[in-house]
Design an enzyme around this catalytic site. Structure first.
Site, PDB file in Angstrom:
ATOM      1  N   GLU A  54       0.801  -1.228   0.000  1.00  0.00           N
ATOM      2  CA  GLU A  54       0.000   0.000   0.000  1.00  0.00           C
ATOM      3  C   GLU A  54       0.832   1.277   0.000  1.00  0.00           C
ATOM      4  O   GLU A  54       0.491   2.260  -0.668  1.00  0.00           O
ATOM      5  CB  GLU A  54      -0.955  -0.003   1.198  1.00  0.00           C
ATOM      6  CG  GLU A  54      -2.062  -1.026   1.117  1.00  0.00           C
ATOM      7  CD  GLU A  54      -1.623  -2.446   1.446  1.00  0.00           C
ATOM      8  OE1 GLU A  54      -2.405  -3.381   1.217  1.00  0.00           O
ATOM      9  OE2 GLU A  54      -0.475  -2.612   1.948  1.00  0.00           O
ATOM     10  N   HIS A 123      -9.941  -6.211   8.465  1.00  0.00           N
ATOM     11  CA  HIS A 123     -10.433  -5.785   7.154  1.00  0.00           C
ATOM     12  C   HIS A 123     -11.596  -4.807   7.270  1.00  0.00           C
ATOM     13  O   HIS A 123     -11.864  -4.031   6.349  1.00  0.00           O
ATOM     14  CB  HIS A 123     -10.888  -6.990   6.321  1.00  0.00           C
ATOM     15  CG  HIS A 123      -9.768  -7.907   5.923  1.00  0.00           C
ATOM     16  ND1 HIS A 123      -9.146  -8.734   6.819  1.00  0.00           N
ATOM     17  CD2 HIS A 123      -9.159  -8.110   4.727  1.00  0.00           C
ATOM     18  CE1 HIS A 123      -8.205  -9.432   6.187  1.00  0.00           C
ATOM     19  NE2 HIS A 123      -8.184  -9.062   4.928  1.00  0.00           N
TER      20      HIS A 123
END
Length: 322
Positions: A54, A123
């Site tokens: 990321e 998540h």
């Protein structure tokens, strides 16, 4: 009008904007696999998968934006942005200011958030308030496919970095979407339902819960106005204040933790600028200060539901359930 899911509305916006502007590119975690139609039309130079990294994805986007491109990046789940905080907050959000306006950083970060799939705490974590608190970033979270498409088009055209949160529980809910180049401006809330007795202010999936609560309240003679914020930053303060000035009562609802959430900012805004209009205390409904369970029933219990919203409104209006 056409019927699309929120997921497909995002795809439609990407397609239209990439056709309109050759500088728009898309890359991220699985985007070329999930949206293969984009690869077929625009090629692998403009649409590509990346490693699961990321920070590198976000850093590449900042660099691309600074050189004149308009990247749209997909970081998949919102908690994964923890790995890209320096690139998003410390670079994307600050470099336009630090350059004295000589450079702009037009990039959009897509991330899925919220309950609905039972994907577990690592998540599922609503982190949108983090980015509202970060200077230079804009923050968007639509509640329906039409707004998802229109807001994404506006976000791609904006010269600032925009955090675009997709509510997992809404991804495959269909809705009517206007045909053509319909752009929904950032920072403009929508009155999802007009009312006179109490204002229900929300965003994301809890807008739908507020609409369900408003329908139930109507059966008890309580007229609830539902405000869909759509953009959390810029925040449509005028729409919030106009609604509360009219109704005199406010319930702010969001799935994210109530502690230091967007609802606290809205409550402060109303207390500071519309206190004399209030007929009852402000109520905030939000998630608990706890990680989200992976169990679907427990995950749903985490989110303020229509019954709780309606009960809060009844208490504010000083009426008993029938």
């Amino acid at each position: 009008m056409t019927t699309l899911t929120l997921y497909d509305a995002v795809g439609a916006a990407l397609t239209e904007e990439m056709r309109r502007d050759q500088t728009v590119i898309a890359f991220g975690e699985g985007i070329a696999t999930k949206r293969h139609d984009l690869v077929q039309e625009f090629g692998a130079l403009r649409v590509r998968n990346t490693p699961l990294a990321e920070g590198i994805i976000a850093g590449t986007a900042v660099g691309a934006a600074g050189t004149g491109l308009r990247p749209v990046i997909d970081l998949l789940f919102a908690p994964f942005m923890c790995y890209a905080m320096d690139e998003i907050v410390n670079s994307a959000g600050k470099l336009r200011f630090m350059s004295g306006g000589q450079f702009s950083f037009p990039l959009v970060t897509l991330a899925q958030t919220g309950a609905g799939w039972g994907v577990g705490a690592q998540h599922n974590h609503n982190v949108e308030a983090w980015f509202v608190h970060s200077p230079g970033l804009k923050v968007v979270m639509p509640s329906n496919p039409a707004d998802a498409k229109g807001l994404l088009k506006a976000a791609i055209r904006d010269d600032n970095p925009v955090m675009f949160f997709l509510d997992i529980g809404l991804l495959y809910v269909p809705g009517e979407v206007p045909a053509g180049d319909v752009v929904v401006p950032l920072g403009k809330a929508a009155v999802a339902r007009a009312g006179a007795d109490v204002s229900l202010v929300s965003y994301g999936k809890t807008v739908l819960h507020c609409l369900q609560a408003a329908e139930a309240l109507a059966g008890q003679g309580i007229s609830a106005e539902v405000i869909d914020l759509r953009s959390l930053k810029p925040l449509d303060e005028a729409a919030i204040l106009a609604s509360v000035t009219k109704t005199g009562r406010l319930v702010v609802v969001h799935e994210a933790s109530k502690l230091c959430g967007v609802g606290a900012e809205i409550a402060a805004l109303v207390a500071e600028q519309a206190f004399t209009a209030l007929k009852a205390p402000i109520v905030r409904l939000g998630g608990p200060d706890a990680p989200v369970a992976s169990s679907y029933p427990l995950e749903q219990a985490f989110v303020p539901q229509a019954d709780a919203i309606a009960a809060a409104a009844v208490r504010l209006c000083g009426r008993q359930r029938v």
